[in-house]
Write a protein that holds these residues in place. Structure first.
Motif, PDB file in Angstrom:
ATOM      1  N   GLY A 105      28.210  12.348 -33.979  1.00 60.40           N
ATOM      2  CA  GLY A 105      27.505  13.564 -34.333  1.00 60.40           C
ATOM      3  C   GLY A 105      28.263  14.451 -35.302  1.00 60.40           C
ATOM      4  O   GLY A 105      27.690  15.314 -35.951  1.00 60.40           O
ATOM      5  N   SER A 106      29.561  14.232 -35.441  1.00 64.28           N
ATOM      6  CA  SER A 106      30.352  15.063 -36.333  1.00 64.28           C
ATOM      7  C   SER A 106      30.133  14.635 -37.780  1.00 64.28           C
ATOM      8  O   SER A 106      29.664  13.552 -38.061  1.00 64.28           O
ATOM      9  CB  SER A 106      31.835  14.947 -35.966  1.00 64.28           C
ATOM     10  OG  SER A 106      32.264  13.619 -36.151  1.00 64.28           O
ATOM     11  N   SER A 107      30.488  15.520 -38.714  1.00 66.09           N
ATOM     12  CA  SER A 107      30.357  15.164 -40.124  1.00 66.09           C
ATOM     13  C   SER A 107      31.378  14.079 -40.457  1.00 66.09           C
ATOM     14  O   SER A 107      32.508  14.096 -39.977  1.00 66.09           O
ATOM     15  CB  SER A 107      30.557  16.398 -40.998  1.00 66.09           C
ATOM     16  OG  SER A 107      31.854  16.914 -40.814  1.00 66.09           O
ATOM     17  N   LEU A 108      30.976  13.132 -41.256  1.00 64.30           N
ATOM     18  CA  LEU A 108      31.817  11.977 -41.551  1.00 64.30           C
ATOM     19  C   LEU A 108      32.671  12.223 -42.793  1.00 64.30           C
ATOM     20  O   LEU A 108      32.207  12.782 -43.769  1.00 64.30           O
ATOM     21  CB  LEU A 108      30.954  10.736 -41.769  1.00 64.30           C
ATOM     22  CG  LEU A 108      30.076  10.295 -40.604  1.00 64.30           C
ATOM     23  CD1 LEU A 108      29.247   9.083 -41.002  1.00 64.30           C
ATOM     24  CD2 LEU A 108      30.920   9.990 -39.388  1.00 64.30           C
ATOM     25  N   SER A 109      33.900  11.737 -42.736  1.00 65.70           N
ATOM     26  CA  SER A 109      34.786  11.816 -43.885  1.00 65.70           C
ATOM     27  C   SER A 109      34.380  10.744 -44.889  1.00 65.70           C
ATOM     28  O   SER A 109      33.565   9.861 -44.596  1.00 65.70           O
ATOM     29  CB  SER A 109      36.240  11.599 -43.457  1.00 65.70           C
ATOM     30  OG  SER A 109      36.426  10.257 -43.061  1.00 65.70           O
ATOM     31  N   LYS A 110      34.995  10.768 -46.046  1.00 64.74           N
ATOM     32  CA  LYS A 110      34.744   9.758 -47.082  1.00 64.74           C
ATOM     33  C   LYS A 110      35.051   8.355 -46.552  1.00 64.74           C
ATOM     34  O   LYS A 110      34.289   7.417 -46.766  1.00 64.74           O
ATOM     35  CB  LYS A 110      35.615  10.078 -48.292  1.00 64.74           C
ATOM     36  CG  LYS A 110      35.497   9.123 -49.431  1.00 64.74           C
ATOM     37  CD  LYS A 110      36.411   9.555 -50.570  1.00 64.74           C
ATOM     38  CE  LYS A 110      36.524   8.475 -51.613  1.00 64.74           C
ATOM     39  NZ  LYS A 110      37.468   8.841 -52.675  1.00 64.74           N
ATOM     40  N   GLU A 111      36.167   8.222 -45.820  1.00 58.37           N
ATOM     41  CA  GLU A 111      36.565   6.929 -45.274  1.00 58.37           C
ATOM     42  C   GLU A 111      35.576   6.441 -44.213  1.00 58.37           C
ATOM     43  O   GLU A 111      35.259   5.253 -44.134  1.00 58.37           O
ATOM     44  CB  GLU A 111      37.975   7.000 -44.681  1.00 58.37           C
ATOM     45  CG  GLU A 111      39.071   7.203 -45.709  1.00 58.37           C
ATOM     46  CD  GLU A 111      39.275   8.664 -46.087  1.00 58.37           C
ATOM     47  OE1 GLU A 111      38.607   9.565 -45.491  1.00 58.37           O
ATOM     48  OE2 GLU A 111      40.093   8.921 -46.986  1.00 58.37           O
ATOM     49  N   GLU A 112      35.107   7.366 -43.359  1.00 53.20           N
ATOM     50  CA  GLU A 112      34.153   6.998 -42.307  1.00 53.20           C
ATOM     51  C   GLU A 112      32.818   6.554 -42.907  1.00 53.20           C
ATOM     52  O   GLU A 112      32.202   5.601 -42.433  1.00 53.20           O
ATOM     53  CB  GLU A 112      33.962   8.161 -41.346  1.00 53.20           C
ATOM     54  CG  GLU A 112      35.210   8.446 -40.531  1.00 53.20           C
ATOM     55  CD  GLU A 112      35.224   9.821 -39.891  1.00 53.20           C
ATOM     56  OE1 GLU A 112      36.055  10.004 -38.989  1.00 53.20           O
ATOM     57  OE2 GLU A 112      34.435  10.702 -40.284  1.00 53.20           O
ATOM     58  N   LYS A 113      32.383   7.245 -43.966  1.00 54.52           N
ATOM     59  CA  LYS A 113      31.156   6.831 -44.655  1.00 54.52           C
ATOM     60  C   LYS A 113      31.340   5.456 -45.270  1.00 54.52           C
ATOM     61  O   LYS A 113      30.435   4.616 -45.213  1.00 54.52           O
ATOM     62  CB  LYS A 113      30.773   7.858 -45.720  1.00 54.52           C
ATOM     63  CG  LYS A 113      30.252   9.157 -45.144  1.00 54.52           C
ATOM     64  CD  LYS A 113      29.955  10.160 -46.231  1.00 54.52           C
ATOM     65  CE  LYS A 113      29.579  11.493 -45.591  1.00 54.52           C
ATOM     66  NZ  LYS A 113      29.470  12.572 -46.564  1.00 54.52           N
ATOM     67  N   ALA A 114      32.522   5.204 -45.842  1.00 53.56           N
ATOM     68  CA  ALA A 114      32.804   3.896 -46.431  1.00 53.56           C
ATOM     69  C   ALA A 114      32.788   2.811 -45.356  1.00 53.56           C
ATOM     70  O   ALA A 114      32.293   1.703 -45.591  1.00 53.56           O
ATOM     71  CB  ALA A 114      34.148   3.918 -47.147  1.00 53.56           C
ATOM     72  N   LEU A 115      33.319   3.119 -44.158  1.00 55.25           N
ATOM     73  CA  LEU A 115      33.296   2.166 -43.049  1.00 55.25           C
ATOM     74  C   LEU A 115      31.860   1.843 -42.654  1.00 55.25           C
ATOM     75  O   LEU A 115      31.498   0.677 -42.483  1.00 55.25           O
ATOM     76  CB  LEU A 115      34.060   2.719 -41.843  1.00 55.25           C
ATOM     77  CG  LEU A 115      33.958   1.908 -40.557  1.00 55.25           C
ATOM     78  CD1 LEU A 115      34.553   0.517 -40.741  1.00 55.25           C
ATOM     79  CD2 LEU A 115      34.646   2.627 -39.420  1.00 55.25           C
ATOM     80  N   ARG A 116      31.049   2.865 -42.517  1.00 57.10           N
ATOM     81  CA  ARG A 116      29.643   2.642 -42.146  1.00 57.10           C
ATOM     82  C   ARG A 116      28.932   1.798 -43.201  1.00 57.10           C
ATOM     83  O   ARG A 116      28.208   0.856 -42.885  1.00 57.10           O
ATOM     84  CB  ARG A 116      28.921   3.971 -41.941  1.00 57.10           C
ATOM     85  CG  ARG A 116      27.448   3.768 -41.569  1.00 57.10           C
ATOM     86  CD  ARG A 116      26.758   5.023 -41.201  1.00 57.10           C
ATOM     87  NE  ARG A 116      27.116   5.321 -39.823  1.00 57.10           N
ATOM     88  CZ  ARG A 116      26.969   6.494 -39.260  1.00 57.10           C
ATOM     89  NH1 ARG A 116      26.476   7.492 -39.956  1.00 57.10           N
ATOM     90  NH2 ARG A 116      27.289   6.696 -38.006  1.00 57.10           N
ATOM     91  N   ASP A 117      29.157   2.105 -44.485  1.00 54.31           N
ATOM     92  CA  ASP A 117      28.542   1.335 -45.573  1.00 54.31           C
ATOM     93  C   ASP A 117      29.027  -0.114 -45.563  1.00 54.31           C
ATOM     94  O   ASP A 117      28.245  -1.040 -45.763  1.00 54.31           O
ATOM     95  CB  ASP A 117      28.837   1.984 -46.930  1.00 54.31           C
ATOM     96  CG  ASP A 117      28.135   3.325 -47.106  1.00 54.31           C
ATOM     97  OD1 ASP A 117      27.182   3.612 -46.345  1.00 54.31           O
ATOM     98  OD2 ASP A 117      28.556   4.083 -47.993  1.00 54.31           O
ATOM     99  N   SER A 118      30.325  -0.293 -45.331  1.00 53.51           N
ATOM    100  CA  SER A 118      30.902  -1.636 -45.290  1.00 53.51           C
ATOM    101  C   SER A 118      30.293  -2.449 -44.149  1.00 53.51           C
ATOM    102  O   SER A 118      29.960  -3.630 -44.314  1.00 53.51           O
ATOM    103  CB  SER A 118      32.419  -1.540 -45.140  1.00 53.51           C
ATOM    104  OG  SER A 118      32.993  -2.807 -45.054  1.00 53.51           O
ATOM    105  N   PHE A 119      30.138  -1.825 -42.987  1.00 51.76           N
ATOM    106  CA  PHE A 119      29.533  -2.507 -41.841  1.00 51.76           C
ATOM    107  C   PHE A 119      28.085  -2.886 -42.149  1.00 51.76           C
ATOM    108  O   PHE A 119      27.645  -4.000 -41.850  1.00 51.76           O
ATOM    109  CB  PHE A 119      29.611  -1.635 -40.591  1.00 51.76           C
ATOM    110  CG  PHE A 119      29.032  -2.296 -39.367  1.00 51.76           C
ATOM    111  CD1 PHE A 119      29.677  -3.358 -38.758  1.00 51.76           C
ATOM    112  CD2 PHE A 119      27.834  -1.854 -38.820  1.00 51.76           C
ATOM    113  CE1 PHE A 119      29.148  -3.975 -37.632  1.00 51.76           C
ATOM    114  CE2 PHE A 119      27.298  -2.456 -37.702  1.00 51.76           C
ATOM    115  CZ  PHE A 119      27.957  -3.523 -37.106  1.00 51.76           C
ATOM    116  N   ALA A 140      23.595  -1.635 -37.343  1.00 55.50           N
ATOM    117  CA  ALA A 140      24.165  -0.908 -38.486  1.00 55.50           C
ATOM    118  C   ALA A 140      23.731   0.559 -38.447  1.00 55.50           C
ATOM    119  O   ALA A 140      24.518   1.455 -38.760  1.00 55.50           O
ATOM    120  CB  ALA A 140      23.742  -1.557 -39.795  1.00 55.50           C
ATOM    121  N   ALA A 141      22.510   0.797 -38.035  1.00 53.40           N
ATOM    122  CA  ALA A 141      22.004   2.174 -37.978  1.00 53.40           C
ATOM    123  C   ALA A 141      22.618   2.964 -36.831  1.00 53.40           C
ATOM    124  O   ALA A 141      22.708   4.185 -36.891  1.00 53.40           O
ATOM    125  CB  ALA A 141      20.485   2.164 -37.843  1.00 53.40           C
TER     126      ALA A 141
END
Length: 152
Positions: A105-119, A140-141
């Motif tokens: 629920g927290s705002s995602l950092s650049k790295e966390e967004k990259a992890l989600r995109d990579s997954f 993935a969602a």
């Protein structure tokens, strides 16, 4: 226990794995013409350090699961402060999945967004390549990423 296999060295695995707990199992072989036997839902409930594979001879035949000897890593000491909060009315984190879901629920950092995109890309590639074992597109969602609940 699930561990990642090395992408280019056959038969080599990561030393650490995750412990899955099965929550739901549905037999779907009739609906899929035996292409897919089961659909399951599970959650990650811990980590395991793998010491050795007990039946390496089944690797090439894939007749059965690999069996391994390992040690469950006790991460509960990191949650001791949270447990104290639960006695005073706060909610303690009771498993790894809950911790991840709460952090999502927290705002995602650049790295966390990259992890989600990579997954998400990994999931799509597994489906395109028709891998035997793969994550569902819905996973993935629902991937939860964020900072550790312990603040370390």
């Amino acid at each position: 226990v699930v561990s990642m296999s090395h992408p280019s060295e056959e038969g080599r695995f990561a030393q650490m794995g995750v412990l899955f707990q099965l929550e739901d199992l549905k037999e779907v072989s009739e609906q899929t013409g035996d292409q897919i036997k089961y659909v399951c839902n599970h959650k990650v409930v811990g980590r395991v350090k793998l010491n050795r594979v007990l039946n390496p001879e089944v690797w090439s035949s894939r007749d059965t699961y690999l069996r391994a000897e390992g040690e469950i890593i006790d991460d509960t000491s990191d949650l001791d402060e949270d447990d104290d909060d639960s006695e005073s009315g706060g909610k303690a984190v009771d498993d790894v999945y809950t911790a991840l879901a709460n952090a999502a629920g927290s705002s995602l950092s650049k790295e966390e967004k990259a992890l989600r995109d990579s997954f998400t890309n990994l999931v799509e590639m597994q489906h395109e390549l028709e891998e035997d074992v793969r994550f569902t597109r819905s996973s993935a969602a629902t991937l939860a990423v964020g900072p550790e609940a312990t603040g370390d």
